[in-house]
Write an enzyme that holds these catalytic residues in place. Structure first.
Site, PDB file in Angstrom:
ATOM      1  N   ASN A   1       0.867  -1.185   0.000  1.00 43.45           N
ATOM      2  CA  ASN A   1       0.000   0.000   0.000  1.00 43.45           C
ATOM      3  C   ASN A   1       0.901   1.232   0.000  1.00 43.45           C
ATOM      4  O   ASN A   1       1.506   1.556   1.022  1.00 43.45           O
ATOM      5  CB  ASN A   1      -0.895  -0.041   1.248  1.00 43.45           C
ATOM      6  CG  ASN A   1      -1.764   1.194   1.374  1.00 43.45           C
ATOM      7  OD1 ASN A   1      -1.814   2.031   0.462  1.00 43.45           O
ATOM      8  ND2 ASN A   1      -2.436   1.320   2.504  1.00 43.45           N
TER       9      ASN A   1
ATOM     10  N   LYS B   1       0.041   4.218  -0.192  1.00 41.83           N
ATOM     11  CA  LYS B   1      -0.634   5.368   0.435  1.00 41.83           C
ATOM     12  C   LYS B   1      -0.431   6.608  -0.443  1.00 41.83           C
ATOM     13  O   LYS B   1      -0.412   6.494  -1.668  1.00 41.83           O
ATOM     14  CB  LYS B   1      -0.136   5.556   1.877  1.00 41.83           C
ATOM     15  CG  LYS B   1      -0.250   4.257   2.684  1.00 41.83           C
ATOM     16  CD  LYS B   1      -0.056   4.409   4.152  1.00 41.83           C
ATOM     17  CE  LYS B   1      -0.194   3.044   4.830  1.00 41.83           C
ATOM     18  NZ  LYS B   1      -0.118   3.115   6.284  1.00 41.83           N
TER      19      LYS B   1
ATOM     20  N   HIS C   1      -9.539   0.630   4.944  1.00 42.04           N
ATOM     21  CA  HIS C   1      -8.255   0.883   5.602  1.00 42.04           C
ATOM     22  C   HIS C   1      -8.489   1.809   6.799  1.00 42.04           C
ATOM     23  O   HIS C   1      -9.325   2.714   6.740  1.00 42.04           O
ATOM     24  CB  HIS C   1      -7.257   1.502   4.617  1.00 42.04           C
ATOM     25  CG  HIS C   1      -5.863   1.509   5.165  1.00 42.04           C
ATOM     26  ND1 HIS C   1      -5.449   2.452   6.082  1.00 42.04           N
ATOM     27  CD2 HIS C   1      -4.823   0.663   4.984  1.00 42.04           C
ATOM     28  CE1 HIS C   1      -4.188   2.170   6.428  1.00 42.04           C
ATOM     29  NE2 HIS C   1      -3.788   1.102   5.776  1.00 42.04           N
TER      30      HIS C   1
ATOM     31  N   GLU D   1      -6.945   4.247   7.897  1.00 44.00           N
ATOM     32  CA  GLU D   1      -6.785   5.687   7.636  1.00 44.00           C
ATOM     33  C   GLU D   1      -8.044   6.258   7.002  1.00 44.00           C
ATOM     34  O   GLU D   1      -8.409   7.408   7.247  1.00 44.00           O
ATOM     35  CB  GLU D   1      -5.540   5.909   6.760  1.00 44.00           C
ATOM     36  CG  GLU D   1      -4.274   5.651   7.580  1.00 44.00           C
ATOM     37  CD  GLU D   1      -3.081   5.147   6.783  1.00 44.00           C
ATOM     38  OE1 GLU D   1      -3.077   5.266   5.543  1.00 44.00           O
ATOM     39  OE2 GLU D   1      -2.155   4.616   7.420  1.00 44.00           O
TER      40      GLU D   1
ATOM     41  N   GLU E   1      -5.013  -5.183  10.365  1.00 44.47           N
ATOM     42  CA  GLU E   1      -4.019  -4.144  10.606  1.00 44.47           C
ATOM     43  C   GLU E   1      -4.333  -3.431  11.926  1.00 44.47           C
ATOM     44  O   GLU E   1      -5.183  -2.536  11.957  1.00 44.47           O
ATOM     45  CB  GLU E   1      -4.041  -3.115   9.469  1.00 44.47           C
ATOM     46  CG  GLU E   1      -3.744  -3.695   8.105  1.00 44.47           C
ATOM     47  CD  GLU E   1      -3.237  -2.632   7.138  1.00 44.47           C
ATOM     48  OE1 GLU E   1      -2.160  -2.845   6.575  1.00 44.47           O
ATOM     49  OE2 GLU E   1      -3.892  -1.595   6.975  1.00 44.47           O
TER      50      GLU E   1
ATOM     51  N   GLY F   1       2.668   2.301  10.839  1.00 46.52           N
ATOM     52  CA  GLY F   1       3.578   3.440  10.725  1.00 46.52           C
ATOM     53  C   GLY F   1       4.249   3.815  12.035  1.00 46.52           C
ATOM     54  O   GLY F   1       4.837   4.882  12.151  1.00 46.52           O
TER      55      GLY F   1
ATOM     56  N   SER G   1       3.727  -2.058  10.313  1.00 49.81           N
ATOM     57  CA  SER G   1       5.178  -2.097  10.544  1.00 49.81           C
ATOM     58  C   SER G   1       5.792  -3.445  10.194  1.00 49.81           C
ATOM     59  O   SER G   1       6.746  -3.889  10.836  1.00 49.81           O
ATOM     60  CB  SER G   1       5.504  -1.694  11.992  1.00 49.81           C
ATOM     61  OG  SER G   1       5.093  -0.352  12.219  1.00 49.81           O
TER      62      SER G   1
HETATM   63  P1  13P Z   1       3.191   0.410   7.634  1.00 47.36           P
HETATM   64  O1  13P Z   1       3.755  -0.870   7.057  1.00 47.36           O
HETATM   65  O2  13P Z   1       3.886   1.636   7.117  1.00 47.36           O
HETATM   66  O3  13P Z   1       3.093   0.339   9.120  1.00 47.36           O
HETATM   67  O4  13P Z   1       1.680   0.519   7.068  1.00 47.36           O
HETATM   68  C1  13P Z   1       0.847  -0.563   7.147  1.00 47.36           C
HETATM   69  C2  13P Z   1      -0.390  -0.254   6.385  1.00 47.36           C
HETATM   70  O5  13P Z   1      -1.185   0.573   6.784  1.00 47.36           O
HETATM   71  C3  13P Z   1      -0.617  -0.963   5.118  1.00 47.36           C
HETATM   72  O6  13P Z   1      -1.891  -0.756   4.627  1.00 47.36           O
END
Ligand code: 13P
Length: 249
Positions: free
Chosen positions: A9, A11, A94, A96, A166, A172, A212
């Site tokens: 992803n 983002k 997701h 976010e 997740e 992150g 992560s």
């Molecule tokens: P990170 O691997 O940067 O923690 O992000 C995970 C994520 O949100 C994948 O969709």
């Protein structure tokens, strides 16, 4: 048999030429062979066409879509638009999008339908926040996310779904769930599918871990019996790291 999947992803990162360069590096890495059955990247919308055009043995997904087929929804992108350029997967739910764009489970259920109606696969994300885990509510939260956003599907439709767990506190932050924590939740998700559908449906569902995940911890996570791969954020922006994760089985 369920598939081993590693998905990236991106983002809201990289410009289009950087995205194309990343895919070309991934093409080289993949040509040497990877252990994952399927690799997917989820670039931002402006990148999709160019990335799709360059990708070899790499599926291309979108990070979001609208529920409507078309219409007066300025700034939005529909599922038919994505399928018209052979996009194979769409991320739905997701954390976010749940947190910053107020996407709730009932809306996400409609997004899942929009994706499936176009013959694409929905990668449905679920996961608890830190306070929810600390209050020991994570199983309930994840159960509701799945019941309200996904379990309206019939068993045949469920074949067009991949689930990503997740934990929000791991995204992150550099703080990965332990492999035991990931396994515990993945086993719970699989049990929910068995209860709501069949043992077969549960056995065939690919459940990815995200948060992560990196080359140093992927192998330990993927060695768990119910962890079928990863949804990778930051580490998916570096081709060597992403390929190494795709080989962590
Ligand atoms: P990170 O691997 O940067 O923690 O992000 C995970 C994520 O949100 C994948 O969709």
């Amino acid at each position: 048999m369920r598939k081993k999947i590693v998905a990236g992803n991106w983002k809201m990162n990289l410009n289009v030429s950087e995205g194309v360069a990343l895919v070309e590096e991934l093409n080289v890495g993949i040509s040497e062979g990877v252990k994952a059955d399927e690799l997917i990247v989820f670039p931002p919308f402006p990148h999709l066409y160019a990335v799709k055009d360059r990708a070899i043995k790499l599926q291309v997904g979108a990070q979001n879509c609208h529920t409507a087929l078309n219409g007066a929804y300025t700034g939005e992108v529909s599922a038919p638009m994505l399928s018209s350029i052979q996009i194979s997967h769409v991320l739905v739910g997701h954390s976010e999008r749940r947190a910053y764009f107020n996407e709730l489970n009932d809306l996400l259920a409609k997004k899942v339908d929009a994706v499936l109606d176009e013959g694409m696969t929905a990668v449905y994300c679920c996961g608890e926040t830190l306070p929810e885990r600390e209050e020991n509510r994570h199983f309930n939260v994840i159960g509701a996310q799945l019941a309200e956003g996904l379990f309206h599907l019939n068993e045949n439709q469920l074949k067009q779904v991949v689930i990503a767990y997740e934990p929000v506190w791991a995204i992150g932050t550099g703080k990965t769930a332990s492999s035991a924590q990931a396994q515990e939740v993945h086993a719970y998700i699989r049990k929910l599918i068995a209860t709501n559908y069949t043992a077969d449906a549960a056995e065939n569902m690919s459940i990815l871990y995200g948060g992560s995940c990196n080359p140093a911890n992927a192998q330990e996570l993927f060695s768990q019996p119910d962890v079928d791969g990863g949804l990778i954020g930051g580490a998916s922006l570096k081709s060597a790291d992403f390929i190494q994760i795709a080989n962590s089985y």
